[in-house]
Scaffold this motif. Structure first.
Motif, short mmCIF file in Angstrom:
data_model
loop_
_atom_site.label_atom_id
_atom_site.label_comp_id
_atom_site.label_asym_id
_atom_site.label_seq_id
_atom_site.Cartn_x
_atom_site.Cartn_y
_atom_site.Cartn_z
N LEU B 337 0.84 -1.20 0.00
CA LEU B 337 0.00 0.00 0.00
C LEU B 337 0.87 1.25 0.00
N LYS B 338 1.95 1.20 0.78
CA LYS B 338 2.85 2.35 0.86
C LYS B 338 3.43 2.62 -0.52
N CYS B 340 2.26 1.92 -3.36
CA CYS B 340 1.23 2.48 -4.25
C CYS B 340 1.03 3.96 -3.98
N THR B 341 0.99 4.29 -2.69
CA THR B 341 0.64 5.66 -2.35
C THR B 341 1.83 6.60 -2.47
N LYS B 343 3.94 6.89 -4.75
CA LYS B 343 4.36 7.33 -6.08
C LYS B 343 3.93 8.77 -6.37
N ASP B 344 2.89 9.26 -5.64
CA ASP B 344 2.52 10.65 -5.90
C ASP B 344 3.39 11.62 -5.10
#
Ligand code: ATP
Ligand code: MG
Lengths: 242, 347
Positions: B337-338, B340-341, B343-344
């Motif tokens: 999850l980390k 994924c998040t 990348k922004d």
């Protein structure tokens, strides 16, 4: 669940200049619950904690605690009312010993030094810090500092506890110990709102979850409902992956 | 170690207490009286500087306010000394309250500047008012009894020391102040109201300082803005506290004794004293900030406590690094999850 909620957020908004960190967030926490507040990095979870615990006044909206409006009250008054919190970026008093750190929090309920000290030792036992009582707080390991953070909040004998990422960064054994501690605290009647990125923990201990994304609440429900909610999956995996 | 401090302090007071029985030389008594006064000014300065972390450059102003209040009540209203001294304590307390409420909301350096500016304003006020005698100062009814002033100074300073020791090292108050010094924001979540505690500390530091000013005025029998309201009082107290060791109460006592002895000797042997003394004060403070950040007493105390200390620290540091490493390989889902998040790019 007909009782007044312990905490009720009514359309809480917090802006920093042009940035809306919390956008009309509403939800309730019932006495005795463990509610998880989740969402991607920068979703506004810590900001919401800061608003609830009095570090920021909400730009709009209301916060009710035990049915009373507490919006804009300073943190030290809220601590006295029964709201305890931890900080994501831990805030030990580095120049003081572990015992002194907890002692300072103990003065809120035990103004006399002798009783406060007894209480602080009791908290150190519960949090497993008793053997490091005389160590300077700056000398603790990361796990120790997170424990101390919880210990200080617990020393306030809160009825409502806000935990901001107290598990992140711990090894699996320490994670299990912390989960055990949180459940024990809940069993003693403390209501808990917890922010955590580690889903295993959230799924294991939370009765209900609220999900924030870009400052807005996008979902609320049981862990099972949330893990199958398309909006949540999309928020976590991003637009392209959805 | 704490009770040792009390034992040694009581002993020191007792020893000082019998000095006038054996020493009748007025010069020696005068030096001792002034040394004791500086101990008082240093420990009261330490209340704010050491325990709350705020440098009060208006400390000398409290001394001057006490001196002037005593002089004005005695000269203009014919009050007896003790009543005038009580008035001095009261006026200083009120001034601290009024000055503290706005300035203690300021952070560190701004507080130092604000108190410095306020003390300059008070000095100017004393220069232009008629009730203060303007630049000519005031002459008090002479009372030339060195032994009386020695005991008065000793009594007030030791009472102040024991009171401060109790409040700051024994009672919850001192720990609460330290919490604010260490982390003002974090302390609030533990039920501490920083503004209120800081104002209490400010008033606590001001009252004895005002009383010392009052005693000084009656003892020296002459005051003017230059002697009681100049920056020098605050500056010297600062050097004594920093050099001796902030936040310990004992350090300032040692600092006051050393700096004052040095000043006295220096005064006796050098003619163009003023300028050189200031240069040396500046050098002492610069050197102690760089080489003795904990002051003399802080350094000695750390040495004593160190046995096996540094090794332990190393150990905890490496364990810390290990914990951080482990945390990176924590739960697989979280890592996912980390990833994924993250990348922004937030955080
Ligand atoms: N004091 C502040 N001033 C300006 N912007 C802020 C401030 N505090 C937070 N923000 C912004 O508000 C947004 C929400 O931040 P917040 O720390 O609440 O997120 P979070 O959900 O706790 O994230 P994380 O999971 O990384 O801890 C971010 O864009 C952040 O940069
Ligand atoms: Mg956060």
């Amino acid at each position: 669940m007909m009782a007044t909620p312990l905490l009720e957020l009514k359309s809480v908004t917090k802006t920093f200049g042009g940035l809306t960190a919390n956008n009309q967030v509403s939800f309730k926490v019932q006495p005795g619950e463990i509610v998880g507040l989740i969402g991607p990095n920068g979703a506004g979870k810590t900001t919401l904690f800061n608003v609830i615990s009095g570090y920021y006044a909400p730009s709009h909206g209301q916060i009710l605690f035990k049915g009373k409006d507490i919006s804009g009250k300073p943190p030290y008054e809220l601590a006295a009312l029964g709201i305890g919190r931890t900080f994501q970026v831990v805030k030990p008093f580095p120049g003081l010993s572990v015992l002194e750190n907890v002692l300072i929090a103990s003065f809120l309920r035990y103004p006399k030094r002798a009783q406060a000290e007894e209480h602080a030792w009791h908290i150190l036992e519960i949090t497993g810090l008793a053997d490091r009582a005389e160590v300077s707080a700056a000398g603790l390991t990361l796990a120790g500092r997170k424990r101390l953070e919880i210990g200080k909040a617990l020393a306030l004998e809160p009825s409502f506890l806000l935990l901001d990422e107290v598990v992140a960064g711990l090894n699996p054994t320490e994670v299990d110990l912390t989960i055990e501690l949180i459940l024990k605290v809940r069993d003693q009647g403390v209501t808990i709102l917890i922010v955590e990125h580690i889903m295993r923990v959230i799924m294991q201990i939370c009765d209900r979850l609220a999900v924030l994304n870009y400052g807005e609440k996008i979902a609320e429900g049981t862990p099972a409902e949330i893990s199958s909610n398309p909006a949540v999956i999309k928020a976590y995996l991003g637009e392209t992956a959805a | 170690m704490r009770s040792k401090v009390i034992t040694w302090s009581v002993l020191a007071v007792l020893v000082l207490g019998v000095v006038p029985l054996f020493v009748s030389d007025t010069f020696v008594l005068r030096i001792l009286t002034e040394a004791i006064m500086w101990i008082g000014l240093a420990i009261t300065f330490d209340v704010l500087a050491g325990y709350t972390g705020y440098l009060n450059f208006g400390h000398g102003a409290f001394f001057g306010i006490g001196a002037y209040t005593t002089a004005i009540m005695m000269v203009r209203a014919n009050w007896p000394f003790t009543t005038a001294l009580l008035a001095a304590a009261l006026v200083t307390a009120i001034c601290a309250l009024v000055a503290g409420i706005p300035t203690l909301r300021l952070r560190g350096a701004y507080f130092a500047i604000a108190t410095w500016a306020l003390s300059l304003a008070i000095q100017q006020l004393a220069l232009i008012l008629t009730i203060t005698g303007g630049p000519d100062g005031m002459r008090l009814p002479p009372f030339l009894d060195p032994v009386y002033f020695f005991y008065l100074m000793l009594g007030v300073v030791s009472a102040t020391f024991f009171l401060l020791w109790y409040l700051l090292e024994r009672a919850p108050f001192g720990l609460k102040l330290k919490a604010i010094r260490e982390d003002e924001l974090g302390a609030q979540s533990l039920g501490l109201n920083p503004t209120r505690l800081k104002i209490q500390a400010f008033v606590l530091s001001a009252i004895p300082t005002g009383i010392l000013g009052g005693i000084y005025a009656y003892w020296i029998t002459f005051i003017d803005p230059a002697s009681t309201l100049s920056d020098l009082v605050s500056d010297q107290a600062l050097v004594m506290v920093v050099f001796g060791g902030m936040g310990t109460l004992i350090g300032p006592v040692i600092g006051a004794l050393l700096i004052f002895s040095f000043k006295t000797i220096f005064w006796a042997y050098l003619s163009n004293f003023q300028l050189l003394y200031l240069i040396i004060l500046g050098a002492v403070i610069a050197l102690s900030v760089v080489f003795l950040p904990n002051g003399l007493w802080g350094t000695i105390r750390n040495r004593k406590n160190r046995r096996g200390g540094p090794k332990k620290n190393q150990e905890s540091l490496s364990r810390d690094a290990e914990a951080d490493k482990k945390s990176e390989t924590k739960s697989a889902l979280a890592a996912e999850l980390k990833a994924c998040t993250q990348k922004d790019g937030v955080k």
